[in-house]
Design a protein around this motif. Sequence first.
Motif, mmCIF file in Angstrom:
data_model
loop_
_atom_site.group_PDB
_atom_site.id
_atom_site.type_symbol
_atom_site.label_atom_id
_atom_site.label_comp_id
_atom_site.label_asym_id
_atom_site.label_seq_id
_atom_site.Cartn_x
_atom_site.Cartn_y
_atom_site.Cartn_z
ATOM 1 N N GLU A 111 0.827 -1.207 0.000
ATOM 2 C CA GLU A 111 0.000 0.000 0.000
ATOM 3 C C GLU A 111 0.857 1.250 0.000
ATOM 4 O OE1 GLU A 111 -3.289 0.173 2.588
ATOM 5 O OE2 GLU A 111 -4.184 -1.560 1.656
ATOM 6 N N LEU A 171 2.710 9.433 -4.928
ATOM 7 C CA LEU A 171 4.157 9.491 -4.695
ATOM 8 C C LEU A 171 4.873 10.425 -5.670
ATOM 9 C CD1 LEU A 171 5.194 5.814 -3.794
ATOM 10 C CD2 LEU A 171 4.140 7.566 -2.395
ATOM 11 N N ARG A 220 -6.682 1.839 -0.220
ATOM 12 C CA ARG A 220 -6.802 0.765 0.790
ATOM 13 C C ARG A 220 -8.092 -0.021 0.610
ATOM 14 N NH1 ARG A 220 -4.879 3.177 5.519
ATOM 15 N NH2 ARG A 220 -3.009 2.729 4.327
ATOM 16 N N PHE A 228 0.091 -0.621 5.803
ATOM 17 C CA PHE A 228 -1.376 -0.688 5.880
ATOM 18 C C PHE A 228 -1.837 0.463 6.762
ATOM 19 C CE2 PHE A 228 -5.446 -2.900 7.108
ATOM 20 C CZ PHE A 228 -5.952 -3.014 5.829
#
Length: 214
Positions: free
Chosen positions: A41, A56, A75, A98
Amino acid sequence: MGRWGLFVTLEGIEGSGKSTLGTRLIQALRDQGLPVTATREPGGTPAAEAIREALLHPDLSWDPWAETLAMLAARRENVVRVILPALRDGHVVVCDRFMDSTYAYQGFGRGLPLRVLARYHRFVLMGVRPHLTLLVDLPVEDAFRRLQRSHDRFEQETRAFHERVRQGYLRLARRAKKRFVVLDGRKSPDELLQEALPIVLERYRLRRGKRKRP
Ligand code: TMP
């Protein structure tokens, strides 16, 4: 009743060695003949990987809540399409980052209230929670030394940000002692695997004994 597996998450600041540990752990579990599903993740499904790219990307800028909601959207994809079905099949699911990443980075790092993040998670996770979280802890200074050339959006953050994230992780670990195992990231990859593998195998054996919903 379904055969419920074991949900293991890997956490730590960038450069801590958690992903290296993850790769080796996954291989070692497969060598033992265990059914393993590996995911990460943000990511894990095509849509979530697309969200990851945007999150990112070093040239993009995100409002902290928008960043959080995008993490949670990714998620939800991963939980619904990858993690939940694999747990139902009795797999060991190993997820590189996570929900604790959201508490550590968006909560402790960006200063968003943990209470609100927890409320969102109650909706997003549908009861799916990690059974075991391996936190690879490393001083920020050592981590920065290891990370010389990579520059995604989070790696560009200040040392103070990463220090808040590290301390946040340690607080989360103190609050959930049964779920977290804190590993010393200064140890070699071999030593880390030797520590982590028996813990995962033991938890898997216990879960299989219980065979209940996560
Ligand atoms: P990594 O998986 O290569 O470490 O990169 C993922 C980056 O995303 C990392 O810098 C931490 C950040 N992140 C968050 O800020 N919140 C989250 O909930 C997750 C999963 C990751």
